[in-house]
Design an enzyme around this catalytic site. Structure first.
Site, PDB file in Angstrom:
ATOM      1  N   GLY A  51       0.784  -1.230   0.000  1.00  0.00           N
ATOM      2  CA  GLY A  51       0.000   0.000   0.000  1.00  0.00           C
ATOM      3  C   GLY A  51       0.817   1.281   0.000  1.00  0.00           C
ATOM      4  O   GLY A  51       1.825   1.395  -0.715  1.00  0.00           O
ATOM      5  N   PHE A  73       5.086  -6.458   8.985  1.00  0.00           N
ATOM      6  CA  PHE A  73       4.763  -7.729   9.631  1.00  0.00           C
ATOM      7  C   PHE A  73       4.238  -8.668   8.560  1.00  0.00           C
ATOM      8  O   PHE A  73       3.072  -8.571   8.171  1.00  0.00           O
ATOM      9  CB  PHE A  73       3.686  -7.465  10.691  1.00  0.00           C
ATOM     10  N   ALA A 139      -1.359  -0.296   9.084  1.00  0.00           N
ATOM     11  CA  ALA A 139      -2.801  -0.570   9.098  1.00  0.00           C
ATOM     12  C   ALA A 139      -2.937  -1.965   9.679  1.00  0.00           C
ATOM     13  O   ALA A 139      -2.443  -2.934   9.101  1.00  0.00           O
ATOM     14  CB  ALA A 139      -3.373  -0.515   7.693  1.00  0.00           C
ATOM     15  N   TYR A 224      -7.397   9.431   6.422  1.00  0.00           N
ATOM     16  CA  TYR A 224      -8.420   9.436   5.370  1.00  0.00           C
ATOM     17  C   TYR A 224      -9.650  10.207   5.872  1.00  0.00           C
ATOM     18  O   TYR A 224      -9.957  10.163   7.061  1.00  0.00           O
ATOM     19  CB  TYR A 224      -8.810   8.001   4.990  1.00  0.00           C
ATOM     20  N   TYR A 234     -17.191   5.502   8.430  1.00  0.00           N
ATOM     21  CA  TYR A 234     -15.744   5.749   8.413  1.00  0.00           C
ATOM     22  C   TYR A 234     -15.365   6.939   9.305  1.00  0.00           C
ATOM     23  O   TYR A 234     -15.017   6.764  10.465  1.00  0.00           O
ATOM     24  CB  TYR A 234     -15.192   5.913   6.970  1.00  0.00           C
ATOM     25  N   VAL A 273      -7.750   0.761  -3.303  1.00  0.00           N
ATOM     26  CA  VAL A 273      -7.889  -0.647  -2.950  1.00  0.00           C
ATOM     27  C   VAL A 273      -6.584  -1.114  -2.306  1.00  0.00           C
ATOM     28  O   VAL A 273      -5.539  -1.128  -2.958  1.00  0.00           O
ATOM     29  CB  VAL A 273      -8.159  -1.503  -4.203  1.00  0.00           C
ATOM     30  N   THR A 274      -6.632  -1.426  -1.027  1.00  0.00           N
ATOM     31  CA  THR A 274      -5.497  -2.062  -0.354  1.00  0.00           C
ATOM     32  C   THR A 274      -6.086  -3.160   0.518  1.00  0.00           C
ATOM     33  O   THR A 274      -7.306  -3.276   0.641  1.00  0.00           O
ATOM     34  CB  THR A 274      -4.703  -1.085   0.545  1.00  0.00           C
TER      35      THR A 274
HETATM   36  P1  NAI Z   1      -1.807  -1.872   3.893  1.00  0.00           P
HETATM   37  O1  NAI Z   1      -2.589  -2.943   4.535  1.00  0.00           O
HETATM   38  O2  NAI Z   1      -1.535  -1.965   2.443  1.00  0.00           O
HETATM   39  O3  NAI Z   1      -0.360  -1.726   4.619  1.00  0.00           O
HETATM   40  C1  NAI Z   1      -0.196  -1.888   5.993  1.00  0.00           C
HETATM   41  C2  NAI Z   1       1.272  -2.069   6.335  1.00  0.00           C
HETATM   42  O4  NAI Z   1       1.375  -2.182   7.767  1.00  0.00           O
HETATM   43  C3  NAI Z   1       1.917  -3.358   5.763  1.00  0.00           C
HETATM   44  O5  NAI Z   1       3.255  -3.089   5.412  1.00  0.00           O
HETATM   45  C4  NAI Z   1       1.905  -4.307   6.955  1.00  0.00           C
HETATM   46  O6  NAI Z   1       2.934  -5.301   6.934  1.00  0.00           O
HETATM   47  C5  NAI Z   1       2.157  -3.328   8.079  1.00  0.00           C
HETATM   48  N1  NAI Z   1       1.735  -3.822   9.396  1.00  0.00           N
HETATM   49  C6  NAI Z   1       0.493  -4.153   9.824  1.00  0.00           C
HETATM   50  N2  NAI Z   1       0.535  -4.541  11.116  1.00  0.00           N
HETATM   51  C7  NAI Z   1       1.833  -4.439  11.507  1.00  0.00           C
HETATM   52  C8  NAI Z   1       2.529  -4.686  12.725  1.00  0.00           C
HETATM   53  N3  NAI Z   1       1.893  -5.096  13.816  1.00  0.00           N
HETATM   54  N4  NAI Z   1       3.866  -4.511  12.738  1.00  0.00           N
HETATM   55  C9  NAI Z   1       4.548  -4.098  11.649  1.00  0.00           C
HETATM   56  N5  NAI Z   1       3.942  -3.811  10.481  1.00  0.00           N
HETATM   57  C10 NAI Z   1       2.607  -3.995  10.414  1.00  0.00           C
HETATM   58  O7  NAI Z   1      -2.538  -0.522   4.277  1.00  0.00           O
HETATM   59  P2  NAI Z   1      -2.673   0.914   3.591  1.00  0.00           P
HETATM   60  O8  NAI Z   1      -4.020   1.022   2.991  1.00  0.00           O
HETATM   61  O9  NAI Z   1      -1.483   1.269   2.788  1.00  0.00           O
HETATM   62  O10 NAI Z   1      -2.731   1.820   4.897  1.00  0.00           O
HETATM   63  C11 NAI Z   1      -1.629   2.538   5.417  1.00  0.00           C
HETATM   64  C12 NAI Z   1      -2.157   3.805   6.064  1.00  0.00           C
HETATM   65  O11 NAI Z   1      -2.777   4.625   5.054  1.00  0.00           O
HETATM   66  C13 NAI Z   1      -3.235   3.556   7.137  1.00  0.00           C
HETATM   67  O12 NAI Z   1      -3.067   4.480   8.178  1.00  0.00           O
HETATM   68  C14 NAI Z   1      -4.530   3.844   6.385  1.00  0.00           C
HETATM   69  O13 NAI Z   1      -5.575   4.227   7.229  1.00  0.00           O
HETATM   70  C15 NAI Z   1      -4.068   5.008   5.507  1.00  0.00           C
HETATM   71  N6  NAI Z   1      -4.933   5.305   4.354  1.00  0.00           N
HETATM   72  C16 NAI Z   1      -5.413   4.301   3.547  1.00  0.00           C
HETATM   73  C17 NAI Z   1      -6.279   4.608   2.511  1.00  0.00           C
HETATM   74  C18 NAI Z   1      -6.829   3.550   1.607  1.00  0.00           C
HETATM   75  O14 NAI Z   1      -7.787   3.830   0.896  1.00  0.00           O
HETATM   76  N7  NAI Z   1      -6.263   2.390   1.557  1.00  0.00           N
HETATM   77  C19 NAI Z   1      -6.677   6.017   2.241  1.00  0.00           C
HETATM   78  C20 NAI Z   1      -6.043   6.975   3.083  1.00  0.00           C
HETATM   79  C21 NAI Z   1      -5.225   6.615   4.128  1.00  0.00           C
END
Ligand code: NAI
Length: 395
Positions: A51, A73, A139, A224, A234, A273-274
């Protein structure tokens, strides 16, 4: 082995190393095509494997020639069992970074724990001395608190009242009504404990304490906001309470970093989409209508386009263009009035029958498969592939 997708709801149990590598290569190529960014040179990315975090790591490395340490992780591969996508992504990222002479090391473990913070700080001290930019992009649905050992679970619920609206099963295209009961008991506090700013602050305190931050170091976490239709579940729901906390924490961290002239910001990103977002009801329908609208207007972006723009037009451009709450807004195109008006119009009529035409369900579904390295152009899925891939810095 031949690896095929094994999808269960909003998760895929398998992932494809070649597809994941191709995704990483595509992101690297994109960043390179946009030219160099005069950005931070020593970067720590927490949540670096998928992501927005992965896109941040790639943009730092290939846009600014930065040395990167990534924390995440993920599940390594074992014989006959593919690893998780973040594992393959990181293996590919390191391989390509090292090929260009870039420093890249990774730490696979629970970022919420004291052990992983200490391990990361030790690595910084040994190899890089200090960090200029910390990206916080975790996340997670759960967090074990490092002080009490208590395990907290986050929930996706409205606060105060029942929420009913349309949603779509993006595998079948079936639009249906979903009803979600409001948060009860400790739901709000638990979600804030998992996805709020406490852990971000713990990281920054630990890094500062260890003198692992350079003068003027910056840290960014991602948030977000989104449209009216998803607001009750949300932004005004349990996860929104966590985001409020995260955003408020930016100010606390900035305060704590005063002595080194450091700054903490939140960047509000676009809906994409993630693995995290496909788990949230209502969001897939919104995203499929949003994708359609933004693609038609020629302003669609994925994680890498978002982060490349965040770096080149906000963070390192000299003008952060903060909103009235002090946030960076890279969701500006998503939130454009014409885009939102169009999505609202489509939302009202959206049904199983017309969604293939008015929404971009195919784009949604493709992006979902892509997360796991499937349906990626240029990858031969009929060919045998070695599931046993190692992350070079861990080998
Ligand atoms: P994602 O699920 O693609 O990435 C999450 C990352 O966190 C991964 O690298 C995973 O290995 C790591 N992770 C999770 N638990 C962990 C732990 N206990 N220890 C170490 N690493 C850990 O998620 P995404 O969507 O990229 O989200 C990242 C941030 O962006 C979040 O704060 C999310 O709320 C925010 N965001 C996401 C949007 C979306 O539409 N997907 C929009 C705007 C913000």
């Amino acid at each position: 082995m031949i690896i095929e997708p094994r999808v269960r709801g909003f998760i895929c149990l398998t992932s494809h190393p070649k597809g994941c590598e191709q995704n990483v290569i595509n992101q690297i190529e994109y960043v390179k095509s946009k030219g160099k960014i005069e950005g931070a040179k020593k970067v720590l990315v927490i949540g670096a494997s998928t992501g927005f975090g992965l896109a941040s790591r790639i943009t730092s490395a290939f846009g600014s020639d930065a040395a990167t340490i990534g924390v995440f992780f993920d599940k390594p591969s074992s014989p006959g069992r593919p690893g998780s996508p973040g594992y393959y992504n990181t293996a590919a990222f390191e391989k390509h970074a090292h090929a260009e002479g870039l420093y890249a090391k990774s730490i696979n473990g629970d970022a919420f724990s004291n052990e992983i913070k200490t391990q990361t700080i030790n690595l910084i001290k040994e190899d890089l001395g200090q960090i200029d930019l910390v990206i916080y992009s975790l996340a997670s649905p759960v967090r074990t608190h490092p002080e009490t050992g208590k395990r907290f679970k986050s929930v996706l619920k409205p606060i105060g009242e029942v929420f009913s609206n349309k949603t779509v099963d993006f595998h079948t295209g079936k639009v249906s009504e979903v009803t979600i009961n409001p948060a009860e008991g400790d739901d709000v506090e638990n979600t804030v404990t998992v996805m709020g700013g406490e852990d971000w602050k713990m990281w920054m305190d630990a890094l500062k304490e260890a003198d692992a931050l350079s003068e003027g170091a910056t840290t960014i976490a991602y948030s977000y906001i989104g449209p009216e239709v998803t607001k009750p579940v949300y932004r005004n729901g349990t996860i929104g309470a966590a985001k409020d906390h995260l955003e408020a924490t930016a100010f606390t961290i900035t305060d704590h970093l005063k002595s080194i002239g450091g700054k903490a910001y939140v960047s509000v990103n676009k809906a994409l989409v993630t693995q995290a977002s496909s788990a949230i009801p209502v969001i897939p329908l919104y995203i499929s209508l949003l994708y359609k609208t933004m693609k038609e207007k020629g302003i669609h972006e994925g994680c890498i386009e978002q982060i490349q723009r965040l770096y080149s037009e906000r963070l390192f451009d000299g003008d952060l263009a903060l909103d009235d709450k002090g946030r960076i807004r890279i969701d500006d195109w998503e939130m454009r009035e014409d885009v939102q008006a169009e999505v609202v119009k489509l939302w009202e009529t959206a049904s199983t029958e017309n969604l293939p035409e008015i929404g971009d369900l195919e784009g949604y579904s493709n992006d979902f498969y892509n997360l796991f390295g499937f349906k990626v152009d240029g990858v031969n899925y009929d060919a045998e592939v070695d599931e046993m891939v190692e992350i070079p810095s861990e080998a």
